[in-house]
Enzyme design. Structure first.
Site, PDB file in Angstrom:
ATOM      1  CG  HIS A   1     -18.233 -71.568  -9.779  1.00 39.66           C
ATOM      2  ND1 HIS A   1     -17.720 -72.843 -10.415  1.00 39.66           N
ATOM      3  CD2 HIS A   1     -19.471 -71.391 -10.224  1.00 39.66           C
ATOM      4  CE1 HIS A   1     -18.721 -73.068 -11.372  1.00 39.66           C
ATOM      5  NE2 HIS A   1     -19.615 -72.375 -11.406  1.00 39.66           N
TER       6      HIS A   1
ATOM      7  CB  CYS B   1     -22.188 -74.459  -9.796  1.00 44.36           C
ATOM      8  SG  CYS B   1     -23.121 -73.336 -10.816  1.00 44.36           S
TER       9      CYS B   1
ATOM     10  CD  GLU C   1     -14.918 -73.687  -8.435  1.00 41.23           C
ATOM     11  OE1 GLU C   1     -15.406 -73.671  -7.735  1.00 41.23           O
ATOM     12  OE2 GLU C   1     -15.392 -73.847  -9.801  1.00 41.23           O
TER      13      GLU C   1
END
Ligand code: GLN
Length: 198
Positions: A174, A77, A176
């Site tokens: 994202h 991002c 994660e």
């Protein structure tokens, strides 16, 4: 093998957890001298203008560009925005370590976030596992152009959302924030290939 996470602003904690969940060591990188300690580096999501300011403050911008000539980067991002060759809406400086043009906040002001299940491209699956991947988009940029040496690993319709060029990978979402560790695992594999012995 040590994986650095640039930890000046944004979602660095979750990246460190993702790296640790793969049994690897994560290092929070906050100053240029720490770059020498790591074999690859994650640039997290957050706010790219703020990150740029903090990187300048820490005198870390040029050392990061130098690092990228030798070792792998994964930008997610805001990190993807920092790695691009040019940035629009608004324009801002970037590291030019990937031949991509990005438009910030391209999904509009109303829809800041969305979660989509996307089918990875064969180029991803052949080095990973098959099956749709949950992609979390938060005020995401759009990759408007990719250079000829850039490979698309995951797309959302015709929009590339995970791309690779040489040593580096960049995602507009994202990884994660999902339980799926395939993106981090692929990045770890790239770091491992790069290391002379491990
Ligand atoms: N919109 C942010 C920017 O332009 C990126 C958002 C994110 O990293 N989740 O920097």
């Amino acid at each position: 093998m040590k994986v650095g996470v640039v930890s000046l602003q944004g979602d660095f904690e979750r990246h460190a957890l993702a790296i640790r969940s793969l049994g690897l060591e994560a290092v929070y990188v906050r100053e240029p001298s720490q770059l020498a300690l790591v074999d690859g580096l994650i640039l997290p999501g957050g706010e790219s203008t703020t990150m740029l300011r903090l990187l300048d403050w820490e005198k870390m911008f040029d050392p990061l560009v130098a690092f990228a000539k030798e070792k792998p980067l994964l930008g997610t991002c805001a990190g993807c925005i920092l790695m691009a060759s040019d940035v629009a809406s608004p324009e801002q400086r970037s590291m030019s370590v990937m031949d991509i043009s990005v438009e910030r906040n391209a999904y509009g002001r109303q829809v800041h976030s969305s979660i989509r299940r996307l089918d990875p491209e064969p180029a991803f699956v052949e080095r990973s596992d098959p099956g749709p991947l949950e992609a979390v988009f938060i005020r995401a940029p759009l990759i408007r152009r990719i250079g000829k040496d850039v490979q698309v690993l995951i797309a959302d319709g015709s929009d590339p959302v995970l791309v690779e060029q040489g040593l580096h990978m960049a995602a507009t979402f994202h990884p994660e924030l999902s339980a799926d560790r395939r993106v981090h695992k692929l990045f770890a594999d790239k770091i491992r290939e790069r290391r002379p012995s491990s």
